[in-house]
Design a protein around this motif. Structure first.
Motif, PDB file in Angstrom:
ATOM      1  N   TRP A  99       0.839  -1.191   0.000  1.00  0.00           N
ATOM      2  CA  TRP A  99       0.000   0.000   0.000  1.00  0.00           C
ATOM      3  C   TRP A  99       0.877   1.244   0.000  1.00  0.00           C
ATOM      4  CZ3 TRP A  99      -0.982   3.824   3.774  1.00  0.00           C
ATOM      5  CH2 TRP A  99      -2.071   4.643   3.493  1.00  0.00           C
ATOM      6  N   LYS A 100       0.671   2.116  -0.944  1.00  0.00           N
ATOM      7  CA  LYS A 100       1.433   3.368  -1.083  1.00  0.00           C
ATOM      8  C   LYS A 100       2.939   3.121  -1.128  1.00  0.00           C
ATOM      9  CE  LYS A 100      -0.921   7.262   0.452  1.00  0.00           C
ATOM     10  NZ  LYS A 100      -1.096   8.276   1.486  1.00  0.00           N
ATOM     11  N   ASN A 101       3.323   1.915  -1.540  1.00  0.00           N
ATOM     12  CA  ASN A 101       4.737   1.537  -1.607  1.00  0.00           C
ATOM     13  C   ASN A 101       5.434   1.796  -0.268  1.00  0.00           C
ATOM     14  OD1 ASN A 101       6.817   0.346  -3.041  1.00  0.00           O
ATOM     15  ND2 ASN A 101       7.694   2.319  -3.605  1.00  0.00           N
TER      16      ASN A 101
END
Length: 85
Positions: free
Chosen positions: A40-42
Motif C-alpha cells: 500500500w502506497k509503496n
C-alpha cells in the motif's frame, strides 16, 4: 498459469504432512518474493520473521496464535501471520 486461474483454483489447507518440511533456502525464496510484492502506497511496512527451530515454532503456535489458528497450523512447515500494533 494465468493469475485469475490461480485465484480461482486456490485452496485452504487444513492438514499438513509432518514428513514434508521446507528448506531454509525455500523459505528465503518465499520471503524474497514477498519483499518484491507491491505494498500500500509503496510503504514497505511488512516485516518477516522466520523460526527454524522446531521447539520455538511450537512455543510460537501455543503462545502467539489463537487456539483455532494454532490447531490449524499443526505440522505446518511454515506459518505466516500478520500482527497489528
Amino acid at each position: 498459469m494465468e493469475f485469475d486461474t490461480l485465484l480461482k483454483s486456490r485452496r485452504s489447507i487444513r492438514e499438513f504432512d509432518a514428513n514434508k518440511k521446507a528448506t531454509k533456502e525455500q523459505i528465503i525464496e518465499c520471503v524474497k518474493a514477498g519483499i518484491e510484492a507491491p505494498s500500500w502506497k509503496n510503504s514497505q511496512t511488512a516485516r518477516y520473521y522466520c523460526i527454524l527451530n522446531e521447539s520455538l515454532k511450537q512455543k510460537f503456535l501455543k503462545e502467539c496464535l489463537p487456539e483455532f489458528n494454532a490447531n490449524s497450523s499443526k505440522n505446518a512447515t511454515l506459518v505466516v501471520t500478520t500482527f497489528v500494533a
